[in-house]
Every structure is written in C-alpha cells, then in structure tokens.
Motif scaffolding. Structure first.
Motif, short mmCIF file in Angstrom:
data_model
loop_
_atom_site.label_atom_id
_atom_site.label_comp_id
_atom_site.label_asym_id
_atom_site.label_seq_id
_atom_site.Cartn_x
_atom_site.Cartn_y
_atom_site.Cartn_z
N PRO A 20 0.82 -1.23 0.00
CA PRO A 20 0.00 0.00 0.00
C PRO A 20 0.85 1.28 0.00
N PHE A 21 2.16 1.15 -0.01
CA PHE A 21 3.03 2.33 0.00
C PHE A 21 4.23 2.07 -0.88
N SER A 22 4.99 3.10 -1.18
CA SER A 22 6.23 2.82 -1.90
C SER A 22 7.39 2.97 -0.92
N LEU A 23 8.51 2.36 -1.25
CA LEU A 23 9.66 2.39 -0.34
C LEU A 23 10.20 3.81 -0.21
N THR A 24 10.72 4.11 0.95
CA THR A 24 11.39 5.41 1.11
C THR A 24 12.70 5.37 0.32
N ASN A 25 13.27 6.54 0.09
CA ASN A 25 14.55 6.58 -0.62
C ASN A 25 15.60 5.77 0.12
N ALA A 26 15.59 5.89 1.44
CA ALA A 26 16.60 5.17 2.23
C ALA A 26 16.40 3.66 2.10
N GLN A 27 15.15 3.23 2.13
CA GLN A 27 14.89 1.79 1.97
C GLN A 27 15.36 1.30 0.60
N GLN A 28 15.11 2.12 -0.43
CA GLN A 28 15.54 1.74 -1.78
C GLN A 28 17.06 1.61 -1.85
N ASP A 70 16.54 3.36 12.51
CA ASP A 70 15.83 3.70 13.72
C ASP A 70 14.53 2.89 13.78
N VAL A 71 14.00 2.81 14.99
CA VAL A 71 12.72 2.15 15.20
C VAL A 71 11.69 2.66 14.20
N GLY A 72 11.03 1.75 13.51
CA GLY A 72 9.96 2.16 12.59
C GLY A 72 10.44 2.60 11.23
N SER A 73 11.74 2.46 10.96
CA SER A 73 12.25 2.92 9.67
C SER A 73 11.94 1.93 8.55
N GLY A 74 11.39 0.77 8.93
CA GLY A 74 10.95 -0.18 7.90
C GLY A 74 12.01 -1.17 7.49
N LYS A 75 12.70 -1.74 8.48
CA LYS A 75 13.75 -2.71 8.17
C LYS A 75 13.16 -4.02 7.64
N THR A 76 11.91 -4.32 8.06
CA THR A 76 11.32 -5.59 7.64
C THR A 76 11.22 -5.68 6.12
N MET A 77 10.99 -4.54 5.48
CA MET A 77 10.93 -4.52 4.01
C MET A 77 12.26 -4.98 3.40
N LEU A 113 12.55 8.04 7.98
CA LEU A 113 11.36 7.32 8.40
C LEU A 113 10.31 7.43 7.29
N PRO A 114 9.43 6.44 7.18
CA PRO A 114 8.35 6.57 6.21
C PRO A 114 7.56 7.85 6.47
N PRO A 115 6.98 8.43 5.43
CA PRO A 115 6.30 9.71 5.59
C PRO A 115 5.04 9.56 6.46
N GLY A 116 4.58 10.67 6.99
CA GLY A 116 3.31 10.68 7.70
C GLY A 116 3.41 10.34 9.17
N ARG A 117 4.63 10.18 9.68
CA ARG A 117 4.76 9.92 11.12
C ARG A 117 4.83 11.26 11.85
N THR A 118 4.15 11.34 12.98
CA THR A 118 4.33 12.53 13.82
C THR A 118 5.19 12.13 15.01
N VAL A 146 7.45 -5.03 17.91
CA VAL A 146 6.00 -5.19 17.83
C VAL A 146 5.35 -3.98 17.16
N ASP A 147 4.42 -4.26 16.26
CA ASP A 147 3.88 -3.20 15.41
C ASP A 147 2.35 -3.14 15.50
N VAL A 148 1.83 -2.17 16.24
CA VAL A 148 0.38 -1.95 16.32
C VAL A 148 0.13 -0.46 16.05
N GLY A 177 3.64 6.00 17.87
CA GLY A 177 4.09 6.94 16.85
C GLY A 177 4.21 6.26 15.50
N ARG A 178 3.49 5.14 15.31
CA ARG A 178 3.59 4.39 14.06
C ARG A 178 2.43 4.73 13.12
N GLY A 179 1.41 5.38 13.67
CA GLY A 179 0.30 5.77 12.80
C GLY A 179 0.38 7.25 12.51
P1 ADP Z 1 11.44 -1.48 12.00
O1 ADP Z 1 12.52 -0.83 11.23
O2 ADP Z 1 11.29 -0.89 13.36
O3 ADP Z 1 11.57 -2.98 12.02
P2 ADP Z 1 9.04 -2.09 10.55
O4 ADP Z 1 9.66 -2.81 9.45
O5 ADP Z 1 8.33 -2.87 11.60
O6 ADP Z 1 10.08 -1.12 11.24
O7 ADP Z 1 8.06 -1.01 9.92
C1 ADP Z 1 7.28 -0.18 10.73
C2 ADP Z 1 5.95 0.13 10.06
O8 ADP Z 1 6.17 0.97 8.93
C3 ADP Z 1 5.23 -1.09 9.54
O9 ADP Z 1 3.86 -0.94 9.84
C4 ADP Z 1 5.49 -1.05 8.05
O10 ADP Z 1 4.44 -1.66 7.34
C5 ADP Z 1 5.53 0.43 7.79
N1 ADP Z 1 6.35 0.81 6.62
C6 ADP Z 1 7.51 0.27 6.26
N2 ADP Z 1 8.00 0.89 5.16
C7 ADP Z 1 7.13 1.87 4.86
C8 ADP Z 1 7.07 2.85 3.83
N3 ADP Z 1 8.00 2.97 2.91
N4 ADP Z 1 6.00 3.68 3.82
C9 ADP Z 1 5.04 3.57 4.75
N5 ADP Z 1 5.03 2.67 5.73
C10 ADP Z 1 6.05 1.82 5.79
#
Ligand code: ADP
Ligand code: MG
Length: 689
Positions: free
Chosen positions: A264-272, A295-302, A449-454, A554-556, A583-585
């Motif tokens: 549902p989103f595209s990768l951030t530049n850093a993720q790419q 950092d926490v929430g930066s989307g390492k799982t991707m 960090l992915p956009p839209g985080r406050t 953990v991601d909620v 701070g994940r939403g």
């Molecule tokens: P962490 O780096 O802490 O392991 P996660 O991989 O758990 O972070 O990602 C945190 C949240 O951000 C997840 O809900 C994930 O789906 C979401 N997310 C990851 N990459 C992006 C992105 N590029 N744009 C928006 N949301 C993203």
C-alpha cells in the motif's frame, strides 16, 4: 610454554606473588609492562612548606623544632618542622622510641605525604620520611613516581620494584616493536619501548594533566596498538569467512516486483538505497556480511523481505531469526500474508512449538518445501536441517557479540558454502562502536522514516501523579486510542517483573473498569501471549499492560499512548525502543515516563534526553556517554570489548587511523597475528568456534 617472558622469571616472584599478579591479569613480564600507572607522584622536587595547599602530595624538607607526644583520645607523636617559609606538623599514631629519637629537635627530615588541614595548620599523617643529622639525605628522585592499580596483599613499593626489573628486561630487547616504522611515523606514534619506559618513569617535566587524562602520545601509542589488535581480529574473521564461497544470487525481480506492486506504499529513498546495497551483495559469490541500522519504525522488515525474495528467486532458502517469540510470530504472519500469494511457503519454528506441528515444520524446512523460514534462536538447534540455505537474516540483534555472530554463521554453513548474512539492529549504534565492535561487517543506514509519522511527544512525570495519568489513559481510550502500560523491574528478575505486571494489571482493571485490559509478559505461554497481542492488534483491547517483552519490533499502528513506569531503571536505548512502539500511525502520539522520585542528577539528565529528542542515533550517543559501551551493546558484547588500555570514548578519535592502518597491515599476516596475540589472549581462536 614457560618462556623468558614468564612473570616468574623476575626476582621475588614466587608462587604466591604470581597468584596475586594473576589477579591483575598479569602472567607475563609483558603484561606487567602493560599494567600502566593510574597516576603519578612528584618526588623530584622539594616544595617550600609555605606554598603547600591542602591536598598536595609532595616532598618537603625542614628542621625539627618541636617533637612531643600528645596524650588524649589517641596517643600521637607530633613533630613540627620548619624550612624558613613555613611550618608543618607531622603526626604519627604508631611510632617506636627510636623513631621518636630520630625526630628530635634539630634533626633535618625530608618527607613525602599529603598535606591536610589539621588543628594547627597543615599536617601530614604518617608521611614517608628520612631523617638525618644535617646532611647525608638521599638526592630526590629523577623521575615521577608511578602509582599503580593494586590488588589486595600487593604493595606499591613491591610492584615498583618488579617494574624496575621488567624495565631492564625491556632494555635488553625482549619486546618486539610490532608497528612498522611507516605506520608509526605517519600517525606520529612513539616506539613501543620508549612509550613504556616513559609511562613507568616519566621525566620531571612530563605533562601530568595529559597523562592523567590518558591522552599523552605514549598512552595513545599503546591504545592505538590495542585497538588495532581488535580491529585486525575482526578483519581476519571477515577474510576467513569471505574465503568461503557463497551462492551468487542475482536479483531477477520475479517475486520482488509483484511483492512491491501490492504494497500500500512505496519504499522510502533510504529503503531503496539500502535494499539495493543488499541486492548487490547477494549477487556476489562470497558471503555478504552486512549490518543494517535503522531507527525504530524505519521499515527494516521490508529490506528483510526483499532480500529473502531474492534468495527464493534463485532457488535458495532464506531464514529470518527474531529475538523473541512475539516478534517471530509477527514476522511469520507478515511474511505469510506477503509471500503465500506469490506461491512461496513460509515455515516457522520457535522453542515452544511442540509435537506434530514441530515435526511438520522441521520436515518442510529440511526438504526445502518451505522456501522461507521464520523463527527464534530455536532455528539454530541441531535438529534443524536447512535445505540450500542461501541467506540468514538476524533481526533486532544489537545485543549479539562476536562469538554469537560466529556461531550463527557456522550453523548455516553447508559444506563449503556459507550463506549470506544480514544483521538488522534494534538500536542505532554510535559510529565509534560500529567501527570497533562491528568492524567485520559492512554497514548500511536507513536514515529516513516513512512519511506521515508525527514525532512522539514525551513527558516526564513523578509517579505521585499516577491518578492524573490514569485519567489521561481513560480519556485517550474513550477517544478510540490504544495504550501500552509498561512495567519495568530490575532486569535480572524476570519472575518479579512478571509479577509486578500482573499486580499492575489487576489494579488498573479496578481503576479503569470501563476499559478492556490485557496483559503480556515473558512467563506466559506463547499461545496466550500471541492471543493477547492479536486481540490488541485487532483493537479488541484498549489497554495492554506489558513487561519489556514488547521492547522490540512489535507493530500496532493504532496504539498511540505509552506509559512507562520507572523509566529510570532502563537504558536510554531500551527506552527508545519501547517508545518506538507508538508513533507508528498518523495521529499524534504520547509517551509518559512516570519515574519514582528522587531521581539522581544523571537520572534526570537521561530522562531529559528522552524528552528532547526522538533521534535514535543521538540517544545512542548519549547512552554511550552516560553509561558506557556495556549498556549500548549489551553485556555479552562488552565481554568481547574489554580493553586493557584503550577506552572507546576517550580514544574514539584514533579509530579512523586504526582502521586505515589495519587495512594497510592485512597484507602482512605474520605481523598481524603477532599484534593480535599480544593483545587478545583468545585472539587466535576467534576463527574457530
Ligand atoms: P522497524 O525498522 O522498526 O523494524 P518495521 O519494518 O516494523 O520497522 O516497519 C514499521 C511500520 O512501517 C510497519 O507498519 C510497516 O508496514 C511500515 N512501513 C515500512 N515501510 C514503509 C514505507 N516505505 N512507507 C510507509 N510505511 C512503511
Ligand atoms: Mg523490526
């Protein structure tokens, strides 16, 4: 081998003395020479009594004017000496008649001691002294006197005597200069012998401030070599591993394209950028050794998912290891949801999976029908047989030491090939630590960090205001928000921590009857934990009381408030991890640090850092500064990082030079192994776990 370097070669070192020295880590003469003074005394000059200040540790000389035994609560010999500039009292509680006569009026004495305020001006209590008629006093020392770190039953003087012998041993050429002249002259480092001699016998005009601060060139010379030894060990490991082949797995896009398309989103530049770095590594025929910091929430799982897909595209298996069962399960659910539509089977394995289900999972891992495997460290048990493992990913493993990393690599080894390895850290690691503790790894940083985080708004509150906090929790939940309530306790006792969480959950249920409250802690059954987490994720619970088991991963996204009780008990990096659960939403999130008064000055400073910044790198730097590498890397890691002379913070400015020198020296295996042997007793064993 009882070599000429053995400490028992020195006169005066028998079995008993050898034992004492061993307590200081000294078994060889060379170790003794590396046992550096803590500080120095200046016995080279006679100081005018009139210029003495309280606290001065100096030599004075004068004529005895009065010498009396004072009676009273404690019998003492008081002796007043004068040198034309002032008077000083010498106070002795233990003395013989001969001593009293030796200090009779008219005698000259020279003493060394610390000047302290007494009832009648400055005095020295039990100074070291020599008395004489009017002449015949020994000349003063020609260099500063070292004061060594000691152990019970060993006297300074004894150690100084041994050191004199060790220094003559040094002069006869027994210690090898291991840094090539080119390295020494480039970084302006003195020769080893000269440095050691200087530090044990500094000249009168030595800069004591510099020495005390550990920043004298002679000290830096030794710290440099020690840091170099550590660095070389890690590089050697890296070389050894890279000599093994690894499967070259080029990216085909066969699975990754459809995977990316359905997100549902595209990768951030850093993720790419980082996933590109990983993709390039995976295509090489030697094992990737890469550390991802984000950092926490930066989307390492991707990054992990894309790397796993690249392995699967090439017909290899990929394994992902998480530090906790909760996290493993979360990854399993995510990977299953992402990958099964692509026709990829995901297996999972945790310690508590038993019986038939376990057998099934083990079988699908062994016969390769599962292309992706998710689990905890249970993955590294003997009964697990991987099938063509091409990639091992270790998630959230900042607390892993060199030895753990090695055994994981070994486990995945299949014949001559080693799987590629990706390590993702839970905590940003200060650069100094990356350069030293992880020198065997390449490093990628997700600095976005992915956009839209406050950013999370953090407040620090005294727990006497608990009722107010509870009202805030009620109000937040009534607005449809979800809240974490984290109980902390002294880390060693998991049982107590769980108990505390149970008690807190009960209390909160009484005070917040209208809320749906759940509890997770480390002693619950995996299935129970998972069920509670699932209910929280699906918003069937408003408030989740938890221990620090939810620290990582953990991601909620709907949870936007976190209360942390007794945050003063945790390290900053751990607090940062915990806070990263909110701070994940897109809604504004809050973190309440509810401390128990009184807080120490350092405690206040630490919590203030949490309020001021949400930047994990800054927090990690601060943690390093306030609590040292042990807290940032974890105790296991620190075991690998114990230095005799170097200090990572103090000497961090040497690390660039150390790295460059190490690169230069890797071409000279005899030299590098001599250096690592000198500094790391177990250095040579690193490669053979
Ligand atoms: P962490 O780096 O802490 O392991 P996660 O991989 O758990 O972070 O990602 C945190 C949240 O951000 C997840 O809900 C994930 O789906 C979401 N997310 C990851 N990459 C992006 C992105 N590029 N744009 C928006 N949301 C993203
Ligand atoms: Mg994660």
């Amino acid at each position: 081998m009882a070599s000429a370097n053995d400490i028992t070669q020195l006169k005066g070192v028998g079995a008993a003395m050898a034992l004492k020295l061993e307590r200081l880590g000294i078994t060889q003469i060379q170790d003794l020479l590396f046992h550096l003074p803590l500080r120095y005394q200046d016995r080279t000059r006679i100081v005018p009594i009139g210029s003495l200040q309280p606290g001065d540790e100096v030599v004075v000389e004068g004529e005895v004017r009065v010498s009396d035994i004072q009676m009273g609560r404690r019998r003492a010999l008081l002796c007043r000496i004068q040198d034309g500039t002032g008077t000083l009292t010498l106070r002795f509680f233990h003395f013989s008649a001969a001593q009293k006569n030796g200090l009779a009026p008219g005698k000259r004495v020279r003493c060394f001691g610390e000047a302290r305020p007494g009832p009648n001006g400055l005095e020295m209590v039990h100074p070291e002294y020599r008395a004489s008629g009017n002449d015949g006093l020994q000349p003063t020392d020609t260099h500063l006197t070292p004061v060594y770190p000691m152990t019970e039953g060993l006297q300074q003087n004894k150690l100084r005597k041994l050191m004199e012998q060790a220094l003559s041993w040094l002069d006869t050429g027994h210690i090898e200069e291991l840094l090539p002249a080119s390295v020494r002259s480039y970084w302006k480092l003195p020769e080893l012998k000269a440095a050691l001699r200087y530090l044990h016998t500094p000249p009168v005009d030595a800069d004591q401030h510099l020495l005390l601060a550990g920043r004298h060139p002679a000290q830096r010379r030794l710290a440099f070599e020690e840091l170099l030894a550590h660095h070389l060990t890690l590089l050697k490991l890296r070389q050894q591993i890279q000599q093994d082949g690894a499967p070259a797995m080029a990216a085909t896009g066969h699975f990754s394209q459809p995977f990316l398309a359905q997100l549902p989103f595209s990768l951030t530049n850093a993720q790419q950028r980082v996933s590109q770095e990983v993709a390039v590594d995976l295509a090489q025929p030697r094992p990737m050794l890469r550390l991802i910091q984000g950092d926490v929430g930066s989307g390492k799982t991707m990054i992990a998912a894309l790397a796993a897909l690249q392995a699967v595209e090439n017909g290899f298996q990929a394994a992902i290891m998480a530090p906790t069962e909760i996290l493993a399960e979360q990854h399993f659910n995510n990977f299953q949801a992402w990958l099964e539509p692509l026709g990829i089977q995901v297996a999972w394995l945790v310690g508590k999976l038993k019986g038939k289900r376990r057998e099934q999972q083990l079988a699908s891992i062994a016969d390769g029908s599962a292309q992706v495997v998710v689990g905890t460290h249970a993955l590294f048990q003997d009964e697990v047989r991987f099938y063509n493992l091409g990639l091992a990913i270790i998630d959230e493993q900042h607390r892993f030491g060199v030895h753990q990393r090695l055994s994981l690599r070994e486990k995945g080894r299949d014949g001559i090939q080693t799987p590629h390895q990706l390590i993702m850290t839970a905590t940003p690691i200060p650069r100094t630590l990356t350069m030293s503790a992880y020198a065997d790894l390449d490093c990628s940083i997700i600095d976005e960090l992915p956009p839209g985080r406050t950013p999370v708004n953090t407040v620090v509150i005294d727990d006497s205001r608990r009722d107010q906090v509870i009202s805030r929790v009620r109000a937040a939940c009534q607005e449809g928000k979800q809240v974490y309530w984290v109980c902390t306790l002294i880390e060693e006792s998991e049982a107590l921590q769980c108990q505390a969480a149970e008690v807190t959950a009960e209390q909160l249920k009484e005070q917040l009857v209208e809320l749906r409250i759940g509890l997770v802690h480390g002693r619950m059954k995996a299935a129970e934990k998972a069920e509670v987490m699932q209910r929280f994720k699906q918003a069937e619970l408003d408030l989740l009381v938890a221990t620090t088991v939810i620290e990582v991963g953990v991601d909620v996204p709907n949870a936007s408030v976190m209360i942390i009780e007794n945050p003063e008990r945790l390290g900053l990096s751990q607090l940062h991890q915990l806070r990263g659960r909110v701070g994940r939403g897109s809604v504004a999130s809050h973190c309440v640090l509810m401390y128990h008064a009184p807080l120490s000055k350092q405690g206040k400073e630490r919590l203030a850092v949490m309020r001021q910044t949400t930047d994990g790198f800054r927090i990690a730097e601060k943690d390093l500064e306030l609590r040292g590498p042990g807290e940032v890397l974890g105790t296991r890691q620190t075991g690998d990082m114990q230095f005799r002379i170097a200090d990572l913070q103090r000497d961090s400015d040497l690390l660039d030079a150390v790295r460059d020198a190490a690169t230069q020296l890797t071409q000279e295996p005899t030299l590098t192994s001599a250096i690592t042997r000198r500094w790391l007793a177990q250095g040579e064993e690193y490669g053979h776990v």
